[in-house]
Design a protein around this motif. Structure first.
Motif, short mmCIF file in Angstrom:
data_model
loop_
_atom_site.label_atom_id
_atom_site.label_comp_id
_atom_site.label_asym_id
_atom_site.label_seq_id
_atom_site.Cartn_x
_atom_site.Cartn_y
_atom_site.Cartn_z
N THR A 157 23.18 50.27 87.78
CA THR A 157 22.25 51.05 87.70
C THR A 157 22.31 52.50 86.85
N GLY A 214 19.65 41.47 83.96
CA GLY A 214 18.65 42.52 84.72
C GLY A 214 20.20 43.34 85.12
N HIS A 246 14.02 44.82 84.27
CA HIS A 246 14.43 45.41 83.14
C HIS A 246 15.63 44.50 82.07
N GLN A 247 15.77 44.13 81.90
CA GLN A 247 16.14 43.57 80.67
C GLN A 247 17.52 44.35 79.62
N ALA A 248 18.51 44.77 79.67
CA ALA A 248 19.63 45.47 78.64
C ALA A 248 19.49 44.53 77.43
N GLY A 272 22.86 54.70 78.12
CA GLY A 272 21.51 54.24 77.74
C GLY A 272 20.81 55.30 77.13
N GLN A 328 17.24 49.50 77.54
CA GLN A 328 16.28 48.65 78.61
C GLN A 328 14.87 48.52 78.84
N LEU A 382 24.52 52.32 83.00
CA LEU A 382 23.38 51.27 82.35
C LEU A 382 22.68 52.71 82.12
N VAL A 406 26.39 43.84 78.52
CA VAL A 406 25.54 43.65 78.39
C VAL A 406 26.16 43.29 76.12
#
Length: 123
Positions: free
Chosen positions: A67, A51, A99-101, A74, A89, A70, A44
């Motif tokens: 997922t 995504g 979703h964008q990290a 997160g 995200q 992340l 990231v």
């Protein structure tokens, strides 16, 4: 008894020391920080705004695994408990299913600590 001879050169050992110092900020967060979390964070950091599918493909893992990674690094982990808060995200405004990290302020502080460790390591 024969004399012990190191396998690595001094230069190779210096690079190993640099890597250890660069990873120390992760150990400060959690002494048993999984390498998968470190790798996901660095993915990231190197290429924000992607995504789950893109990061999963790049890392060679399933989207389900990515997922979880992340989520765990997160704000809230996969169990809805506080995560490490290193990434967030956000919904993609052009495709609400995605979703964008992005790196959080805490993630940016961590990245600065890593960079400082790499810059100050003697070679």
């Amino acid at each position: 008894m024969s004399e012990f001879k190191p396998t690595l050169t001094e230069e190779e050992k210096a690079f190993a020391r640099s890597l250890m110092l660069a990873l120390e900020p992760f150990r400060d967060i959690r002494s048993t920080m999984p390498l998968q979390y470190v790798y996901t964070f660095l993915q990231v950091a190197c290429d924000e705004g992607k995504g789950v599918m893109e990061y999963a493909s790049s890392a060679g893992v399933s989207p389900t695994v990515m997922t979880r990674h992340l989520l765990d690094i997160g704000d809230l982990n996969r169990n809805r408990e506080p995560g490490f808060g290193l990434v967030t995200q956000e919904r993609d405004q052009t495709d609400l299913r995605r979703h964008q990290a992005r790196i959080t302020p805490a993630g940016k502080v961590l990245m600065r600590r890593i960079i400082n460790a790499l810059k100050t390591t003697p070679r």
